[in-house]
Design an enzyme around this catalytic site. Structure first.
Site, PDB file in Angstrom:
ATOM      1  N   CYS A 145       0.820  -1.374   0.262  1.00 37.91           N
ATOM      2  CA  CYS A 145      -0.110  -0.209   0.157  1.00 37.91           C
ATOM      3  C   CYS A 145       0.467   1.320   0.130  1.00 37.91           C
ATOM      4  O   CYS A 145       0.432   2.283  -0.427  1.00 37.91           O
ATOM      5  CB  CYS A 145      -1.206  -0.018   1.290  1.00 37.91           C
ATOM      6  SG  CYS A 145      -0.510  -0.366   2.184  1.00 37.91           S
ATOM      7  N   HIS A 239      -2.075   6.296   4.035  1.00 36.31           N
ATOM      8  CA  HIS A 239      -0.760   6.754   4.150  1.00 36.31           C
ATOM      9  C   HIS A 239       0.018   8.068   3.745  1.00 36.31           C
ATOM     10  O   HIS A 239      -0.648   8.362   2.361  1.00 36.31           O
ATOM     11  CB  HIS A 239       0.185   5.305   4.087  1.00 36.31           C
ATOM     12  CG  HIS A 239      -0.151   4.178   4.005  1.00 36.31           C
ATOM     13  ND1 HIS A 239      -0.874   3.720   5.498  1.00 36.31           N
ATOM     14  CD2 HIS A 239      -0.048   3.312   4.221  1.00 36.31           C
ATOM     15  CE1 HIS A 239      -1.315   3.045   5.863  1.00 36.31           C
ATOM     16  NE2 HIS A 239      -0.496   2.417   4.304  1.00 36.31           N
TER      17      HIS A 239
HETATM   18  P1  NAP Z   1      -6.970  -9.313   7.714  1.00 36.06           P
HETATM   19  O1  NAP Z   1      -7.723  -7.734   8.393  1.00 36.06           O
HETATM   20  O2  NAP Z   1      -5.440  -9.783   9.154  1.00 36.06           O
HETATM   21  O3  NAP Z   1      -7.794 -10.628   6.455  1.00 36.06           O
HETATM   22  C1  NAP Z   1      -7.258 -11.666   6.809  1.00 36.06           C
HETATM   23  C2  NAP Z   1      -7.922 -12.490   5.778  1.00 36.06           C
HETATM   24  O4  NAP Z   1      -7.359 -13.842   5.573  1.00 36.06           O
HETATM   25  C3  NAP Z   1      -9.004 -12.976   6.330  1.00 36.06           C
HETATM   26  O5  NAP Z   1     -10.325 -12.890   5.699  1.00 36.06           O
HETATM   27  C4  NAP Z   1      -9.125 -14.338   7.339  1.00 36.06           C
HETATM   28  O6  NAP Z   1      -9.675 -15.350   7.254  1.00 36.06           O
HETATM   29  C5  NAP Z   1      -8.303 -15.045   5.852  1.00 36.06           C
HETATM   30  N1  NAP Z   1      -7.335 -16.081   6.512  1.00 36.06           N
HETATM   31  C6  NAP Z   1      -6.426 -16.242   7.497  1.00 36.06           C
HETATM   32  N2  NAP Z   1      -5.899 -17.307   7.881  1.00 36.06           N
HETATM   33  C7  NAP Z   1      -6.004 -17.937   6.424  1.00 36.06           C
HETATM   34  C8  NAP Z   1      -6.054 -19.648   6.635  1.00 36.06           C
HETATM   35  N3  NAP Z   1      -5.699 -20.355   7.493  1.00 36.06           N
HETATM   36  N4  NAP Z   1      -6.909 -19.688   5.526  1.00 36.06           N
HETATM   37  C9  NAP Z   1      -8.001 -19.274   4.555  1.00 36.06           C
HETATM   38  N5  NAP Z   1      -8.111 -17.665   5.239  1.00 36.06           N
HETATM   39  C10 NAP Z   1      -7.950 -16.757   6.321  1.00 36.06           C
HETATM   40  O7  NAP Z   1      -5.618  -8.548   6.854  1.00 36.06           O
HETATM   41  P2  NAP Z   1      -5.942  -7.269   5.914  1.00 36.06           P
HETATM   42  O8  NAP Z   1      -5.351  -6.137   6.188  1.00 36.06           O
HETATM   43  O9  NAP Z   1      -7.002  -7.692   4.950  1.00 36.06           O
HETATM   44  O10 NAP Z   1      -4.996  -7.515   4.746  1.00 36.06           O
HETATM   45  C11 NAP Z   1      -5.404  -8.828   3.868  1.00 36.06           C
HETATM   46  C12 NAP Z   1      -4.011  -9.309   3.045  1.00 36.06           C
HETATM   47  O11 NAP Z   1      -3.494  -7.580   1.929  1.00 36.06           O
HETATM   48  C13 NAP Z   1      -2.745  -9.589   3.418  1.00 36.06           C
HETATM   49  O12 NAP Z   1      -1.908 -10.036   2.917  1.00 36.06           O
HETATM   50  C14 NAP Z   1      -1.953  -7.575   3.802  1.00 36.06           C
HETATM   51  O13 NAP Z   1      -0.962  -7.543   3.744  1.00 36.06           O
HETATM   52  C15 NAP Z   1      -2.210  -7.218   2.735  1.00 36.06           C
HETATM   53  N6  NAP Z   1      -2.607  -5.361   2.213  1.00 36.06           N
HETATM   54  C16 NAP Z   1      -3.313  -5.033   3.448  1.00 36.06           C
HETATM   55  C17 NAP Z   1      -3.218  -3.460   3.025  1.00 36.06           C
HETATM   56  C18 NAP Z   1      -4.401  -3.053   4.202  1.00 36.06           C
HETATM   57  O14 NAP Z   1      -4.258  -1.074   4.055  1.00 36.06           O
HETATM   58  N7  NAP Z   1      -4.712  -3.450   5.202  1.00 36.06           N
HETATM   59  C19 NAP Z   1      -2.893  -2.718   1.418  1.00 36.06           C
HETATM   60  C20 NAP Z   1      -2.137  -3.514   1.066  1.00 36.06           C
HETATM   61  C21 NAP Z   1      -2.655  -4.579   1.309  1.00 36.06           C
HETATM   62  P3  NAP Z   1     -10.393 -15.331   9.076  1.00 36.06           P
HETATM   63  O15 NAP Z   1     -11.695 -13.690   9.100  1.00 36.06           O
HETATM   64  O16 NAP Z   1     -11.919 -16.584   8.542  1.00 36.06           O
HETATM   65  O17 NAP Z   1      -9.855 -16.092   9.910  1.00 36.06           O
END
Ligand code: NAP
Length: 349
Positions: A145, A239
């Site tokens: 991001c 950001h």
């Molecule tokens: P998050 O809120 O922690 O969500 C993670 C997701 O992954 C949830 O839906 C979770 O499902 C799922 N998950 C976790 N363990 C799993 C497993 N063993 N099998 C299948 N699904 C699983 O994270 P986020 O902020 O949305 O980020 C998601 C991705 O995007 C990450 O890789 C992060 O680095 C990237 N990202 C985030 C941002 C940001 O600004 N937040 C920006 C760019 C990129 P459950 O709810 O069922 O556990």
């Protein structure tokens, strides 16, 4: 027009929710399946997730049963918002099974034939898909991001004046750490001068994105030196990044600003549904840009630049702001999918 069915992997997380919010009324894509971890699978979506978006949870998603992240889904296009601890293997399984995976996770960003795309910057890198070993399947990645905001601002400068080196210091929002993210007692009344893994990503990802595609379907990285320092601050979304640049041909301040405000690229020419009319806005007011005021520019898809001035160490310094979960995650990924569609890379269903 018949919409293309898509699935969301990691649908319950903060980026997954943003996908649903942005895709609820999308003209080309329709979310048909939601998947997450075993803990959520089998539940209704409204019970599996803690909905934190501003718009109400769309009714058509609330009773959908969450599936497991197994490559037996009907939709051949999958958006991945999976946690990086599991994304690598799951995304590869889907690609091998013929799915087109467009991912937010870091895991495949440096795979030699996997494009790392900002549609306004390196849409030509989509050619790399043809060199992948996944048959009808493919993996395409969206950058980190904070990289996205930085590189949107750097692209017109690199194109016109050639960048030699960059120093960047970030002030990053808490939503960047996912949900529920940091404990409130750690971040209220505080700034944390460390975000795990972020600085190496900011120092390397721009080099691939601004690099040149070669005949092996790989990228020769751009010859730029970048130093990054990343900080978490008590802001919800957006950001802010303080940037210093050294350029091969030092332009005037006016030329710098003109290169930003005149910048348009393929998403604008193709009139893609999520493309901002102007990818970059320049603010002349000394106190701008600010996250609270400017993060939703063009529905969160444009970058806001300001405070351009001479730098005693480098040539110039300026500030750039971009929305981390929209342009930096779900919105940027949807724009990649729209670009893939416009260029004929997606199957119709
Ligand atoms: P998050 O809120 O922690 O969500 C993670 C997701 O992954 C949830 O839906 C979770 O499902 C799922 N998950 C976790 N363990 C799993 C497993 N063993 N099998 C299948 N699904 C699983 O994270 P986020 O902020 O949305 O980020 C998601 C991705 O995007 C990450 O890789 C992060 O680095 C990237 N990202 C985030 C941002 C940001 O600004 N937040 C920006 C760019 C990129 P459950 O709810 O069922 O556990």
């Amino acid at each position: 027009m018949k919409k293309i069915g898509v699935a969301i992997l990691g649908a319950t997380g903060s980026v997954g929710q943003k996908f649903l919010e942005l895709l609820a009324e999308h003209p080309q894509f329709e979310v048909k399946e939601l998947a997450a971890s075993e803990k959520s699978a089998g539940k209704k979506y409204k019970e599996a997730t803690n909905w934190i978006m501003q718009k109400a949870l769309p009714l058509n998603f609330s009773d959908m049963i969450v599936k497991e992240c197994q490559p037996n889904l009907k939709s051949k296009i999958v958006f991945s918002a999976l946690d990086a601890s599991v994304a690598g293997e799951i995304e590869e399984d889907f690609a091998k099974a013929g799915y087109i995976v467009i991912s937010n996770a870091r895991n495949h960003r440096y795979d030699p034939n996997v494009p790392l795309i900002i549609p306004e910057v390196n849409s030509d890198h989509l050619e790399m898909i043809k060199f992948q070993k996944y048959g009808d399947g493919a993996i395409i990645t969206n950058p980190n991001c904070s990289t996205i905001g930085l590189v949107l601002a750097l692209k017109p400068l690199h194109e016109n004046f050639v960048i030699e080196s960059v120093n960047v210091v970030t002030l990053q929002a808490v939503s960047g750490a996912g949900y529920p993210g940091l404990p409130s007692m750690d971040i209220i009344d505080n700034s944390i001068p460390f975000i795990g893994g972020e600085e190496p990503k900011m120092e390397k990802e721009p080099l691939k994105i601004l690099g040149r595609l070669n005949t092996k379907g790989q990228v020769d990285f751009a010859d730029i030196v970048i130093s990054a320092q990343c900080n978490r601050v008590a802001v919800n979304d957006g950001h802010l990044e303080c940037v210093q640049v050294k350029l091969k041909k030092k332009p005037s301040i006016e030329e710098m600003i003109n290169s930003w405000i005149n910048f348009k690229a393929e998403p604008q020419k193709l009139n893609l549904p999520s493309a901002p009319k102007n990818p970059i806005y320049y603010f002349h007011e000394e106190k701008y840009p600010q996250p609270k005021i400017h993060r939703n520019l063009e529905k969160g898809m444009a970058a806001a630049v300001g405070r351009l001035r001479e730098c005693p160490l480098f040539d110039y310094k300026f500030v750039v702001l971009s929305h981390n979960t929209v342009r930096g995650a779900a919105g940027g990924t949807i724009l990649i999918a729209e670009l893939l569609h416009a260029k004929g890379y997606l199957p119709d269903e």
